[in-house]
Enzyme design. Structure first.
Site, PDB file in Angstrom:
ATOM      1  N   TYR A  51      11.225  39.643  18.080  1.00 13.65           N
ATOM      2  CA  TYR A  51      11.728  40.491  19.169  1.00 13.65           C
ATOM      3  C   TYR A  51      11.302  39.932  20.518  1.00 13.65           C
ATOM      4  CZ  TYR A  51      14.518  44.579  18.543  1.00 13.65           C
ATOM      5  OH  TYR A  51      15.592  45.391  18.396  1.00 13.65           O
ATOM      6  N   GLU A  53      12.567  41.237  23.977  1.00 17.50           N
ATOM      7  CA  GLU A  53      13.215  41.909  25.119  1.00 17.50           C
ATOM      8  C   GLU A  53      12.650  41.378  26.429  1.00 17.50           C
ATOM      9  OE1 GLU A  53      12.813  46.112  24.561  1.00 17.50           O
ATOM     10  OE2 GLU A  53      14.508  46.195  23.184  1.00 17.50           O
ATOM     11  N   ASP A 197      37.023  33.507  32.394  1.00 16.62           N
ATOM     12  CA  ASP A 197      36.598  33.632  30.990  1.00 16.62           C
ATOM     13  C   ASP A 197      37.124  32.404  30.245  1.00 16.62           C
ATOM     14  OD1 ASP A 197      36.261  34.200  28.317  1.00 16.62           O
ATOM     15  OD2 ASP A 197      37.129  36.214  28.407  1.00 16.62           O
ATOM     16  N   THR A 223      32.505  32.427  25.043  1.00 18.67           N
ATOM     17  CA  THR A 223      31.901  32.423  23.715  1.00 18.67           C
ATOM     18  C   THR A 223      31.294  31.038  23.529  1.00 18.67           C
ATOM     19  OG1 THR A 223      33.846  31.540  22.621  1.00 18.67           O
ATOM     20  CG2 THR A 223      33.705  33.938  22.780  1.00 18.67           C
ATOM     21  N   LYS A 226      33.895  28.702  19.832  1.00 17.30           N
ATOM     22  CA  LYS A 226      35.286  28.248  19.705  1.00 17.30           C
ATOM     23  C   LYS A 226      35.296  26.725  19.914  1.00 17.30           C
ATOM     24  CE  LYS A 226      36.837  32.910  20.683  1.00 17.30           C
ATOM     25  NZ  LYS A 226      37.533  33.851  21.577  1.00 17.30           N
ATOM     26  N   ARG A 232      28.134  31.837  16.697  1.00 14.54           N
ATOM     27  CA  ARG A 232      28.782  32.977  17.345  1.00 14.54           C
ATOM     28  C   ARG A 232      27.841  33.504  18.422  1.00 14.54           C
ATOM     29  NH1 ARG A 232      32.883  33.445  14.219  1.00 14.54           N
ATOM     30  NH2 ARG A 232      33.825  34.915  15.653  1.00 14.54           N
TER      31      ARG A 232
HETATM   32  C1  LIG Z   1      37.343  35.169  21.839  1.00 18.74           C
HETATM   33  C2  LIG Z   1      37.432  35.696  23.234  1.00 18.74           C
HETATM   34  C3  LIG Z   1      36.563  36.690  23.711  1.00 18.74           C
HETATM   35  C4  LIG Z   1      35.667  37.506  22.827  1.00 18.74           C
HETATM   36  O1  LIG Z   1      34.744  36.893  22.108  1.00 18.74           O
HETATM   37  P1  LIG Z   1      34.016  37.618  20.867  1.00 18.74           P
HETATM   38  O2  LIG Z   1      32.903  36.682  20.617  1.00 18.74           O
HETATM   39  O3  LIG Z   1      35.030  37.700  19.791  1.00 18.74           O
HETATM   40  O4  LIG Z   1      33.551  38.952  21.340  1.00 18.74           O
HETATM   41  C5  LIG Z   1      36.622  37.031  25.052  1.00 18.74           C
HETATM   42  N1  LIG Z   1      37.493  36.437  25.878  1.00 18.74           N
HETATM   43  C6  LIG Z   1      38.366  35.515  25.450  1.00 18.74           C
HETATM   44  C7  LIG Z   1      39.307  34.896  26.409  1.00 18.74           C
HETATM   45  C8  LIG Z   1      38.372  35.123  24.097  1.00 18.74           C
HETATM   46  O5  LIG Z   1      39.269  34.226  23.686  1.00 18.74           O
END
Ligand SMILES: *Cc1c(COP(=O)(O)O)cnc(C)c1O
Length: 417
Positions: A51, A53, A197, A223, A226, A232
């Protein structure tokens, strides 16, 4: 026998089956990838027991000497790779990272503006079923009907009319380069915070294969799993002036203890992404995507925007007279895994839309190249031309399995096919 198979054979068997599924199929889901063995090791480590925090040097619990060092390494690698002032590496995933941006800059009811979900945006960019659309006033821009590109003039005029406090760029089904500098100009003109994003394209941005929003955006979220090919998780990059607002939004605003095993695995992935081979990898993702797009067009497929600049292809299956769901299921039966997806102005419902979304991050991690993309396009064409033909699907499934033998997947050690 591993202790997992002794203690919990049901879960152990399912993990083994999933390993074989990932090994023996062609994975074209645009948001998926194969992480390295090193990333898997960090993810499965004892760091999950701790932990922490707070932030490095300012924790609520004792015993943080190793965790602080790990988190600082992850932050330093993120700021170096993306050339950002500050990185927060504690977000549990991409969606909470986006929510942290809302919490840092907005009050409930404030106006936000993002790309609409059917046009390729993400739920967390203000779509009505998401908390970001329920607790905030959300306005959406789209893409042009004629060519599927973002219409920056529409974005500007809508932004001037609606005056959002937060302007969001990025999406989940955008196959073209996003011009972050124009978004930044628009945000400046109306005094909005500009949030980019890059969840899908982070690996391409890190490698310089897609222009970076970091010089232009107040805050960048992503993220890590990807195209960046990590565990993740989520990261938030921002300018120095926004650092404390964003850190406070993540903790204590939204989260408790960070997932330290994930932080370590993010650090490993960022190290891998800073190597010269990763630049080649990202270039090959785009080469493969463009090759696949070209061969799909040659097989009669209609692509939104007519092609791709990144890892992602969005097919409109209307000319084939097959729905996205039927196509995705037929492909899955043949060992080719993609997902159905809404297309801009889709006349069909989101659960059975007109589109098929395809991405090349995972197949490129297996070192597949243009000859394999030609083969995959041919299989996709054969399957979608005759989506109820089970013997064709079985036949292709065996050929897919055979192809996969020659292209070992990172992180998957079981070699005997
Ligand atoms: C995949 C994605 C997210 C969310 O990611 P998670 O890890 O699934 O919560 C947010 N924004 C965009 C543009 C994404 O492609």
């Amino acid at each position: 026998m591993s202790s997992l198979s002794v203690i919990d054979p049901a879960i152990s068997t399912l993990i083994d089956q999933e390993t074989l599924r990932q090994r023996d199929t062609i994975r074209l889901i645009a948001s998926e990838n194969y992480v390295s063995q090193a990333v898997l090791e960090a993810t499965g480590s004892v760091l999950t027991n701790k932990y922490s925090e707070g932030y490095a040097g300012r924790r609520y619990y004792e015993g943080q000497e190793n965790i602080d060092a790990i988190e600082r390494i992850a932050q330093n690698r993120a700021t170096a790779l993306f050339k950002a002032d500050h990185a927060n590496v504690q977000s549990y995933s991409g969606s909470p990272a986006n929510l942290a941006v809302f919490l840092a800059f907005l009050k409930p009811g404030d106006t936000v503006m993002g790309l609409s979900l059917p046009a390729g945006g993400h739920l967390t960019h203000g779509w009505h079923v998401s908390i970001t659309g329920k607790f905030f006033r959300s306005v959406s821009y789209g893409v042009r009907k004629e060519d599927g590109y973002i219409d920056y003039d529409e974005v500007r005029s809508l932004a001037k009319k609606e005056k959002p406090k937060l302007l969001i760029a990025g999406g989940t089904a955008i196959s073209r380069i996003i011009d972050f500098s124009i978004f930044a100009d628009i945000a400046n003109e109306i005094g909005a915070i500009f949030h980019a994003d890059i969840a899908h394209i982070a690996g391409l941005v890190a490698a310089g294969v897609h222009p970076s929003p970091v010089p232009y955006a107040d805050v960048v979220t992503s993220t890590t799993h990807k195209t960046l090919r990590g565990p993740r998780g989520g990261i938030i990059l921002c300018k120095e002036e926004h650092k404390s607002a964003l850190d406070r939004a993540v903790f204590p605003g939204l989260q408790g203890g960070p997932h330290n095993h994930t932080t370590a695995a993010i650090a490993v992935a960022l190290h891998e992404a800073s190597q010269p081979q990763f630049v080649t990898y990202a270039q090959n993702i785009v080469k493969n995507s463009q090759a696949l797009a070209q061969h799909l067009i040659e097989q009669g497929f209609s692509l939104i925007s007519g092609g791709t600049d990144n890892h992602l292809i969005l097919c409109d299956l209307t000319p084939q007279q097959v729905s996205g769901k039927i196509a995705a299921q037929a492909l899955n039966n043949a060992g080719i895994v993609a997902n159905c997806n809404s297309i801009p102005f889709d006349p069909r419902k989101p659960f059975d839309p007109s589109g098929l979304r395809i991405g090349t991050a995972a197949v490129t991690s297996r070192n597949m190249k243009e000859p394999q993309m030609i083969q995959i396009a041919t299989w996709i064409h054969q399957i979608i031309s005759d989506p109820t033909n089970e013997s064709l699907q079985n036949n292709i499934r065996n050929q897919v399995k055979e192809l996969c033998v020659s292209f070992p997947a990172p992180g998957i050690l079981i070699a005997d096919h």
